[in-house]
Scaffold this active site. Structure first.
Site, short mmCIF file in Angstrom:
data_model
loop_
_atom_site.label_atom_id
_atom_site.label_comp_id
_atom_site.label_asym_id
_atom_site.label_seq_id
_atom_site.Cartn_x
_atom_site.Cartn_y
_atom_site.Cartn_z
N ARG A 1 -9.03 0.31 3.70
CA ARG A 1 -8.08 1.21 3.05
C ARG A 1 -6.72 0.54 2.84
NH1 ARG A 1 -6.92 5.20 6.60
NH2 ARG A 1 -5.18 5.40 5.19
N CYS B 1 -5.36 8.12 8.73
CA CYS B 1 -5.56 7.60 10.09
C CYS B 1 -5.29 8.66 11.14
CB CYS B 1 -4.62 6.41 10.34
SG CYS B 1 -5.11 4.93 9.48
N ASP C 1 3.89 0.33 11.90
CA ASP C 1 2.63 -0.18 11.32
C ASP C 1 2.33 -1.62 11.74
OD1 ASP C 1 2.50 2.28 10.12
OD2 ASP C 1 3.15 1.58 8.14
N GLN D 1 8.24 19.21 7.08
CA GLN D 1 9.44 18.80 6.35
C GLN D 1 9.21 18.75 4.84
OE1 GLN D 1 12.47 18.49 8.02
NE2 GLN D 1 11.14 19.35 9.58
N LYS E 1 0.83 -1.21 0.00
CA LYS E 1 0.00 0.00 0.00
C LYS E 1 0.87 1.27 0.00
CE LYS E 1 -2.40 2.54 3.69
NZ LYS E 1 -1.30 3.24 4.24
N ASN E 2 1.84 1.33 0.90
CA ASN E 2 2.57 2.59 1.03
C ASN E 2 3.53 2.87 -0.12
OD1 ASN E 2 1.08 3.16 3.26
ND2 ASN E 2 2.65 2.58 4.74
N ARG F 1 0.06 14.97 12.67
CA ARG F 1 0.80 14.53 11.48
C ARG F 1 1.23 15.76 10.68
NH1 ARG F 1 -1.89 9.09 9.03
NH2 ARG F 1 0.21 8.88 8.22
N PRO F 2 2.28 16.43 11.16
CA PRO F 2 2.73 17.65 10.49
C PRO F 2 3.33 17.35 9.12
CG PRO F 2 4.30 17.03 12.19
CD PRO F 2 3.17 16.05 12.27
N ILE F 3 3.36 18.37 8.24
CA ILE F 3 4.03 18.19 6.95
C ILE F 3 5.08 19.30 6.75
CG2 ILE F 3 2.17 16.90 5.83
CD1 ILE F 3 1.51 19.53 4.32
N ILE G 1 7.16 6.63 16.83
CA ILE G 1 6.81 7.37 15.61
C ILE G 1 5.50 8.17 15.78
CG2 ILE G 1 6.46 7.23 13.10
CD1 ILE G 1 9.19 6.09 13.84
N1 EPU Z 1 6.95 14.21 10.68
C1 EPU Z 1 7.19 15.53 10.97
N2 EPU Z 1 7.14 16.45 9.94
C2 EPU Z 1 6.88 16.09 8.66
C3 EPU Z 1 6.63 14.73 8.37
C4 EPU Z 1 6.68 13.81 9.41
O1 EPU Z 1 7.44 15.89 12.12
O2 EPU Z 1 6.85 16.96 7.79
C5 EPU Z 1 7.02 13.21 11.77
C6 EPU Z 1 5.68 12.53 12.00
O3 EPU Z 1 4.88 13.26 12.89
C7 EPU Z 1 6.11 11.18 12.55
C8 EPU Z 1 7.45 10.91 11.84
O4 EPU Z 1 7.88 12.17 11.35
O5 EPU Z 1 6.36 11.29 13.92
C9 EPU Z 1 7.38 9.94 10.68
O6 EPU Z 1 6.37 10.35 9.78
P1 EPU Z 1 6.40 9.97 8.20
O7 EPU Z 1 6.39 11.24 7.44
O8 EPU Z 1 7.48 8.99 7.97
O9 EPU Z 1 5.00 9.27 8.02
P2 EPU Z 1 4.03 9.39 6.78
O10 EPU Z 1 4.81 9.52 5.55
O11 EPU Z 1 2.95 10.37 7.05
C10 EPU Z 1 4.03 6.86 6.21
C11 EPU Z 1 2.98 5.80 6.09
C12 EPU Z 1 2.51 5.41 7.48
C13 EPU Z 1 3.69 4.94 8.31
C14 EPU Z 1 4.78 6.00 8.33
C15 EPU Z 1 6.05 5.54 9.01
C16 EPU Z 1 1.90 6.40 4.01
C17 EPU Z 1 0.71 6.94 3.33
N3 EPU Z 1 1.86 6.34 5.34
O12 EPU Z 1 3.39 7.95 6.83
O13 EPU Z 1 1.62 4.33 7.28
O14 EPU Z 1 3.27 4.69 9.63
O15 EPU Z 1 5.12 6.37 6.98
O16 EPU Z 1 6.55 4.40 8.40
O17 EPU Z 1 2.86 5.99 3.37
C18 EPU Z 1 -0.13 2.91 7.76
O18 EPU Z 1 0.14 2.30 6.72
O19 EPU Z 1 -0.96 2.47 8.60
C19 EPU Z 1 0.51 4.18 8.05
C20 EPU Z 1 0.07 5.04 8.95
#
Ligand code: EPU
Length: 422
Positions: A398, A118, A306, A127, A23-24, A123-125, A328
């Protein structure tokens, strides 16, 4: 009409099961087609809701999309004529944020509503935004819509303050067609990153170092069409490994890459569970109560967040007390309250859960608080005495392809029923 999953617990899982595409990875590869000026064929896609939402999203911006056998998508991106993503579609999942990087890369402009997904904590963006800005874009948030715009994208060095799967992929997407060289330092190393990079390289991109913590991207002018198969889902595989062990079963998973499963296999071996690794399959045998272990979730190659939730259910059946640290997502212990209703003895303080091995759980009505929490409830239902009824299963849909069919094929008693409400 809503749906619930009903499980009659107490059956060992035995047999052979094929693992679906990840999925990811899929949710990164599908938006990446926006950058192509040709036709891309994506194979081994899982038949899950997130993939369907992303297909609808591509169509809504003008792409021509055909789906074959529920697992192959043929996308002609040459007709994409919009950089604006629809709110109703974007809010369904997290991965809609990859359209920011992809549309910015193609049109130097993107308007994407803040993503859903979820509820597992903040879940900040930031970065992702830091990366887009380093490439020369201006990014604003107006009425819940992220607007990114650049006159020109120019390659730059970008250091990620946190290791982020999403930011690493999104910055790769935006940088592919930028002028010059971009380096992402402290990049995420998850197999998804490598898969998306391989897909982009097959389209003609120049990305080196994916899978290490420094990724180097040399901008190219044009990306063509290509053919690509999505890697196997190591989170789905990890979920079934845990389910097999929790039911004291004997299951062989095919279409897996055992090295992706190393953190999970190592922990299960530490618990005394038999794990046999082959070239592209893995066998799990558990015929006695496993030992308690401590787990800390970490970015890849650490133990995956996960799989933390289903793994904690397995730990409920272990001899002794386990400590699970979630580093995480701070909101990833919400399922514990549901698990306690089934008799689990788990204490949570901040990001640490103390899980007491108690042997049996008892079936009752529970709620899937998020995707992997839903998977945890399924594992709990498989081992519980009596009937477990899981509500809010839209989350499970999902991310898990043919969940009930797969489990039935291994001997579980699980079905889906229509209900008036969750
Ligand atoms: N983070 C920040 N700033 C950012 C982005 C992330 O502080 O701009 C922090 C997050 O708050 C978190 C950590 O960095 O504490 C890791 O977040 P990451 O960005 O790696 O997560 P993501 O890309 O939003 C993906 C998967 C998640 C999985 C995580 C970690 C997708 C759509 N989602 O999320 O999958 O848990 O990587 O491996 O690819 C799931 O499949 O159930 C799921 C939640």
């Amino acid at each position: 009409m809503k749906e619930k999953i009903v499980i009659e617990g107490g059956n060992k899982l035995t047999g052979v099961l094929n693992i679906s595409g990840a999925k990811n990875s899929a949710v990164g590869v599908i938006p990446a087609v926006v950058l192509s000026s040709g036709t891309c064929i994506i194979k081994n896609l899982p038949n899950i809701k997130d993939v369907i939402y992303l297909k609808d999203l591509l169509v809504s911006i003008g792409a021509k999309v055909e789906v074959e056998n529920n697992s192959t998508m043929v996308v002609d991106s040459s007709t994409i004529d919009s950089y604006t993503v629809d709110y109703e579609l974007a809010k369904q999942m997290r991965a809609s944020y990859y359209f920011i990087g992809a549309l910015l890369g193609r049109f130097k402009k993107a308007e994407v509503p803040f993503p859903g997904g979820c509820d597992i904590g903040v879940r900040p963006i930031d970065q992702h935004i830091k990366g887009f800005e380093a490439l020369g874009a201006t990014v604003t948030l107006e009425h819940g819509i992220i607007k990114a715009e650049a006159k020109e994208l120019i390659g730059a060095p970008i250091y990620l303050d946190v290791v982020s799967v999403g930011a690493t992929i999104n910055i790769m997407l935006a940088a592919i067609r930028a002028k010059g060289i971009t380096t992402i330092e402290n990049a995420a190393k998850e197999p998804y990153i490598v898969d998306v990079a391989n897909f982009l390289n097959a389209m003609g991109a120049n990305i080196k170092g994916a899978g290490t913590d420094i990724i180097k991207i040399k901008g190219v002018e044009e990306l063509k069409g290509c053919e690509h198969a999505i890697i196997p889902d190591f989170i789905e595989a990890g979920t079934y490994m845990v389910a097999a062990a929790a039911t004291r079963g004997d299951v062989t998973l095919t279409n897996v890459i055992p090295t992706h499963l190393e953190a999970i296999s190592a922990k299960m071996k530490e618990m005394g569970i038999e794990i046999h690794e082959y070239e592209d399959s893995i066998r799990i045998i558990c015929d006695k109560n496993p030992r308690a272990v401590n787990i800390k979730t970490l970015p890849y190659p650490g133990f995956p967040t996960d799989v933390q939730q289903p793994m904690s259910v397995l730990l409920c059946t272990a001899e002794g007390t386990s400590i699970v640290t979630e580093s995480i997502w701070e909101g990833r212990f919400k399922y514990v309250d549901e698990l306690k209703r089934m008799g689990a003895k788990v204490k949570v303080e901040d990001r640490v859960a103390v899980v007491e091995g108690i042997g049996k759980l008892g079936g009752t009505s529970v709620y899937a608080t998020d995707l992997r929490a839903g998977a945890a409830m399924v594992v709990a239902g498989l081992i519980a005495e009596g009937e477990t009824i899981i509500g809010n299963i839209k989350h499970i849909d999902r991310g898990y392809e043919f969940l009930e069919d797969k489990l039935v094929s291994l001997g579980a008693k699980i079905k889906r029923v229509k209900v008036e409400s969750d």
